[in-house]
Design a protein around this motif. Structure first.
Motif, PDB file in Angstrom:
ATOM      1  N   GLY A 108      43.616  43.936  35.049  1.00 51.37           N
ATOM      2  CA  GLY A 108      44.848  44.679  34.804  1.00 51.37           C
ATOM      3  C   GLY A 108      46.075  43.800  34.775  1.00 51.37           C
ATOM      4  N   GLY A 109      45.873  42.501  34.756  1.00 52.54           N
ATOM      5  CA  GLY A 109      46.990  41.562  34.819  1.00 52.54           C
ATOM      6  C   GLY A 109      47.948  41.670  33.651  1.00 52.54           C
ATOM      7  N   ALA A 110      47.445  41.936  32.450  1.00 52.97           N
ATOM      8  CA  ALA A 110      48.322  42.025  31.283  1.00 52.97           C
ATOM      9  C   ALA A 110      49.267  43.217  31.396  1.00 52.97           C
ATOM     10  CB  ALA A 110      47.488  42.111  30.006  1.00 52.97           C
ATOM     11  N   LEU A 111      48.733  44.353  31.781  1.00 59.65           N
ATOM     12  CA  LEU A 111      49.571  45.549  31.919  1.00 59.65           C
ATOM     13  C   LEU A 111      50.524  45.414  33.101  1.00 59.65           C
ATOM     14  CD1 LEU A 111      50.374  48.379  31.073  1.00 59.65           C
ATOM     15  CD2 LEU A 111      48.494  49.257  32.455  1.00 59.65           C
ATOM     16  N   ILE A 112      50.021  44.917  34.207  1.00 58.80           N
ATOM     17  CA  ILE A 112      50.874  44.712  35.385  1.00 58.80           C
ATOM     18  C   ILE A 112      51.990  43.722  35.051  1.00 58.80           C
ATOM     19  CG2 ILE A 112      50.952  43.747  37.726  1.00 58.80           C
ATOM     20  CD1 ILE A 112      48.076  44.900  38.072  1.00 58.80           C
ATOM     21  N   GLY A 113      51.649  42.664  34.332  1.00 60.16           N
ATOM     22  CA  GLY A 113      52.647  41.662  33.949  1.00 60.16           C
ATOM     23  C   GLY A 113      53.733  42.241  33.056  1.00 60.16           C
ATOM     24  N   ALA A 114      53.335  43.067  32.088  1.00 59.81           N
ATOM     25  CA  ALA A 114      54.326  43.688  31.197  1.00 59.81           C
ATOM     26  C   ALA A 114      55.258  44.602  31.981  1.00 59.81           C
ATOM     27  CB  ALA A 114      53.620  44.458  30.083  1.00 59.81           C
ATOM     28  N   LEU A 115      54.700  45.394  32.883  1.00 60.76           N
ATOM     29  CA  LEU A 115      55.531  46.272  33.714  1.00 60.76           C
ATOM     30  C   LEU A 115      56.452  45.454  34.624  1.00 60.76           C
ATOM     31  CD1 LEU A 115      52.835  48.934  34.662  1.00 60.76           C
ATOM     32  CD2 LEU A 115      54.777  49.242  33.101  1.00 60.76           C
ATOM     33  N   GLU A 116      55.915  44.389  35.175  1.00 60.93           N
ATOM     34  CA  GLU A 116      56.694  43.502  36.039  1.00 60.93           C
ATOM     35  C   GLU A 116      57.876  42.901  35.274  1.00 60.93           C
ATOM     36  OE1 GLU A 116      55.737  38.937  36.965  1.00 60.93           O
ATOM     37  OE2 GLU A 116      54.336  40.309  37.900  1.00 60.93           O
ATOM     38  N   ARG A 117      57.604  42.384  34.066  1.00 63.24           N
ATOM     39  CA  ARG A 117      58.670  41.775  33.273  1.00 63.24           C
ATOM     40  C   ARG A 117      59.721  42.807  32.872  1.00 63.24           C
ATOM     41  NH1 ARG A 117      54.105  39.259  31.564  1.00 63.24           N
ATOM     42  NH2 ARG A 117      53.861  40.602  29.743  1.00 63.24           N
ATOM     43  N   GLY A 118      59.275  44.000  32.515  1.00 64.26           N
ATOM     44  CA  GLY A 118      60.225  45.054  32.167  1.00 64.26           C
ATOM     45  C   GLY A 118      61.106  45.430  33.347  1.00 64.26           C
ATOM     46  N   ALA A 119      60.516  45.566  34.520  1.00 62.03           N
ATOM     47  CA  ALA A 119      61.280  45.923  35.717  1.00 62.03           C
ATOM     48  C   ALA A 119      62.251  44.814  36.109  1.00 62.03           C
ATOM     49  CB  ALA A 119      60.326  46.226  36.869  1.00 62.03           C
ATOM     50  N   ILE A 120      61.812  43.577  36.012  1.00 64.42           N
ATOM     51  CA  ILE A 120      62.693  42.457  36.363  1.00 64.42           C
ATOM     52  C   ILE A 120      63.839  42.344  35.365  1.00 64.42           C
ATOM     53  CG2 ILE A 120      62.818  39.921  36.492  1.00 64.42           C
ATOM     54  CD1 ILE A 120      60.014  40.045  37.812  1.00 64.42           C
ATOM     55  N   TYR A 121      63.517  42.442  34.083  1.00 66.93           N
ATOM     56  CA  TYR A 121      64.558  42.377  33.053  1.00 66.93           C
ATOM     57  C   TYR A 121      65.587  43.491  33.283  1.00 66.93           C
ATOM     58  CZ  TYR A 121      66.836  42.547  28.506  1.00 66.93           C
ATOM     59  OH  TYR A 121      67.765  42.566  27.495  1.00 66.93           O
ATOM     60  N   ALA A 122      65.107  44.702  33.478  1.00 67.03           N
ATOM     61  CA  ALA A 122      66.011  45.840  33.660  1.00 67.03           C
ATOM     62  C   ALA A 122      66.873  45.678  34.904  1.00 67.03           C
ATOM     63  CB  ALA A 122      65.207  47.144  33.740  1.00 67.03           C
ATOM     64  N   SER A 123      66.284  45.221  35.996  1.00 66.58           N
ATOM     65  CA  SER A 123      67.070  45.075  37.221  1.00 66.58           C
ATOM     66  C   SER A 123      68.107  43.957  37.092  1.00 66.58           C
ATOM     67  CB  SER A 123      66.170  44.856  38.439  1.00 66.58           C
ATOM     68  OG  SER A 123      65.519  43.610  38.386  1.00 66.58           O
ATOM     69  N   MET A 124      67.755  42.878  36.412  1.00 70.54           N
ATOM     70  CA  MET A 124      68.714  41.783  36.235  1.00 70.54           C
ATOM     71  C   MET A 124      69.863  42.212  35.326  1.00 70.54           C
ATOM     72  SD  MET A 124      67.563  39.374  38.130  1.00 70.54           S
ATOM     73  CE  MET A 124      68.413  37.915  37.645  1.00 70.54           C
ATOM     74  N   VAL A 125      69.549  42.860  34.220  1.00 71.10           N
ATOM     75  CA  VAL A 125      70.578  43.285  33.273  1.00 71.10           C
ATOM     76  C   VAL A 125      71.472  44.367  33.889  1.00 71.10           C
ATOM     77  CG1 VAL A 125      70.911  44.480  31.060  1.00 71.10           C
ATOM     78  CG2 VAL A 125      69.296  42.603  31.219  1.00 71.10           C
ATOM     79  N   ALA A 126      70.894  45.199  34.748  1.00 70.81           N
ATOM     80  CA  ALA A 126      71.664  46.257  35.399  1.00 70.81           C
ATOM     81  C   ALA A 126      72.530  45.722  36.543  1.00 70.81           C
ATOM     82  CB  ALA A 126      70.720  47.338  35.927  1.00 70.81           C
ATOM     83  N   GLY A 127      72.435  44.431  36.820  1.00 71.49           N
ATOM     84  CA  GLY A 127      73.236  43.853  37.893  1.00 71.49           C
ATOM     85  C   GLY A 127      72.653  44.083  39.272  1.00 71.49           C
ATOM     86  N   PHE A 128      71.339  44.252  39.345  1.00 69.10           N
ATOM     87  CA  PHE A 128      70.648  44.485  40.613  1.00 69.10           C
ATOM     88  C   PHE A 128      69.577  43.407  40.805  1.00 69.10           C
ATOM     89  CE2 PHE A 128      67.372  46.885  43.129  1.00 69.10           C
ATOM     90  CZ  PHE A 128      68.122  47.015  44.287  1.00 69.10           C
ATOM     91  N   PRO A 129      69.991  42.156  41.071  1.00 69.21           N
ATOM     92  CA  PRO A 129      69.014  41.076  41.207  1.00 69.21           C
ATOM     93  C   PRO A 129      68.052  41.264  42.375  1.00 69.21           C
ATOM     94  CG  PRO A 129      71.201  40.295  41.825  1.00 69.21           C
ATOM     95  CD  PRO A 129      71.370  41.677  41.267  1.00 69.21           C
ATOM     96  N   GLU A 130      68.415  42.104  43.333  1.00 66.96           N
ATOM     97  CA  GLU A 130      67.529  42.394  44.447  1.00 66.96           C
ATOM     98  C   GLU A 130      66.245  43.056  43.962  1.00 66.96           C
ATOM     99  OE1 GLU A 130      70.718  43.396  44.239  1.00 66.96           O
ATOM    100  OE2 GLU A 130      71.753  42.340  45.857  1.00 66.96           O
ATOM    101  N   GLY A 131      66.312  43.662  42.781  1.00 68.72           N
ATOM    102  CA  GLY A 131      65.134  44.289  42.180  1.00 68.72           C
ATOM    103  C   GLY A 131      64.008  43.295  41.973  1.00 68.72           C
ATOM    104  N   LEU A 132      64.357  42.032  41.725  1.00 67.64           N
ATOM    105  CA  LEU A 132      63.342  40.990  41.559  1.00 67.64           C
ATOM    106  C   LEU A 132      62.514  40.862  42.831  1.00 67.64           C
ATOM    107  CD1 LEU A 132      63.631  37.776  39.648  1.00 67.64           C
ATOM    108  CD2 LEU A 132      62.885  37.590  41.991  1.00 67.64           C
ATOM    109  N   ALA A 133      63.170  40.852  43.974  1.00 68.44           N
ATOM    110  CA  ALA A 133      62.460  40.750  45.254  1.00 68.44           C
ATOM    111  C   ALA A 133      61.581  41.975  45.486  1.00 68.44           C
ATOM    112  CB  ALA A 133      63.453  40.581  46.398  1.00 68.44           C
ATOM    113  N   ILE A 134      62.082  43.136  45.114  1.00 73.23           N
ATOM    114  CA  ILE A 134      61.304  44.370  45.292  1.00 73.23           C
ATOM    115  C   ILE A 134      60.050  44.333  44.435  1.00 73.23           C
ATOM    116  CG2 ILE A 134      61.335  46.868  44.911  1.00 73.23           C
ATOM    117  CD1 ILE A 134      64.377  46.734  45.646  1.00 73.23           C
ATOM    118  N   VAL A 135      60.199  43.946  43.165  1.00 78.18           N
ATOM    119  CA  VAL A 135      59.049  43.876  42.254  1.00 78.18           C
ATOM    120  C   VAL A 135      58.012  42.889  42.777  1.00 78.18           C
ATOM    121  CG1 VAL A 135      58.316  43.172  39.930  1.00 78.18           C
ATOM    122  CG2 VAL A 135      60.334  44.607  40.211  1.00 78.18           C
TER     123      VAL A 135
END
Length: 184
Positions: free
Chosen positions: A106-133
């Motif tokens: 499941g690494g490919a799907l997990i990775g895509a979700l991870e990248r989407g969540a990190i991108y969204a949190s960084m762009v939204a100005g919530f870098p703490e989201g990276l630590a949560i992910v």
């Protein structure tokens, strides 16, 4: 400059989609992933040489937001498999991080979700989201990383190595893509 940035980002996204359909770990996938990475680097250099996206019309900034988001999610998978293929050169089959992928399914799907969540949190100005992910991913994968029931054809070190290299590559890619949008 806006047209050049958007065009090169779009070309990078095309390379990302092309790399997705190529055989994972093939020389062609590694080359296409390298071209995709070169596009991202070129856009970064263009933005650094200018004023970033400062002064861009909101509509063009939104286009870059979507293109960079697509590049973050789709491009990270092929880039990660390319990096893992390069790491595997000279390894025995038991040390192979590709073989370890059977344990970390499941690494490919997990990775895509991870990248989407990190991108969204960084762009939204919530870098703490990276630590949560990363915390969620680490906790979710912990049982697989420590399981004594792994196939004999895979070493526990290869599984842990695949997890670490894959996660770092994926995270760095999505943060770099978010950096394009955050250059304002």
């Amino acid at each position: 400059m806006t047209a050049v940035v958007l065009s090169v980002t779009a070309v990078g996204l095309v390379f990302a989609v092309l790399a997705l359909v190529l055989k994972a770990g093939s020389v062609l996938e590694i080359v296409v992933s390298g071209l995709m990475l070169a596009c991202l680097a070129a856009v970064g250099l263009i933005l650094l040489a200018g004023d970033g996206v400062t002064g861009w019309r909101e509509g063009w900034w939104n286009v870059l937001l979507l293109l960079a988001g697509g590049l973050a999610v789709t491009g990270g998978g092929p880039l990660t498999t390319s990096v893992l293929s390069l790491v595997d050169r000279g390894n025995t089959r038991a040390q192979s991080t590709q073989k370890a992928g059977e344990v970390l399914r499941g690494g490919a799907l997990i990775g895509a979700l991870e990248r989407g969540a990190i991108y969204a949190s960084m762009v939204a100005g919530f870098p703490e989201g990276l630590a949560i992910v990363l915390a969620i991913k680490g906790l979710a994968r912990y049982p697989e990383l420590r399981s004594p029931d792994q196939p004999a054809s895979v070493t526990p070190q290869a599984v842990a190595e695949r997890f670490i290299i894959g996660t770092f590559t994926s995270v760095l890619w999505s943060v770099a893509c978010a950096g394009l949008v955050l250059s304002r």
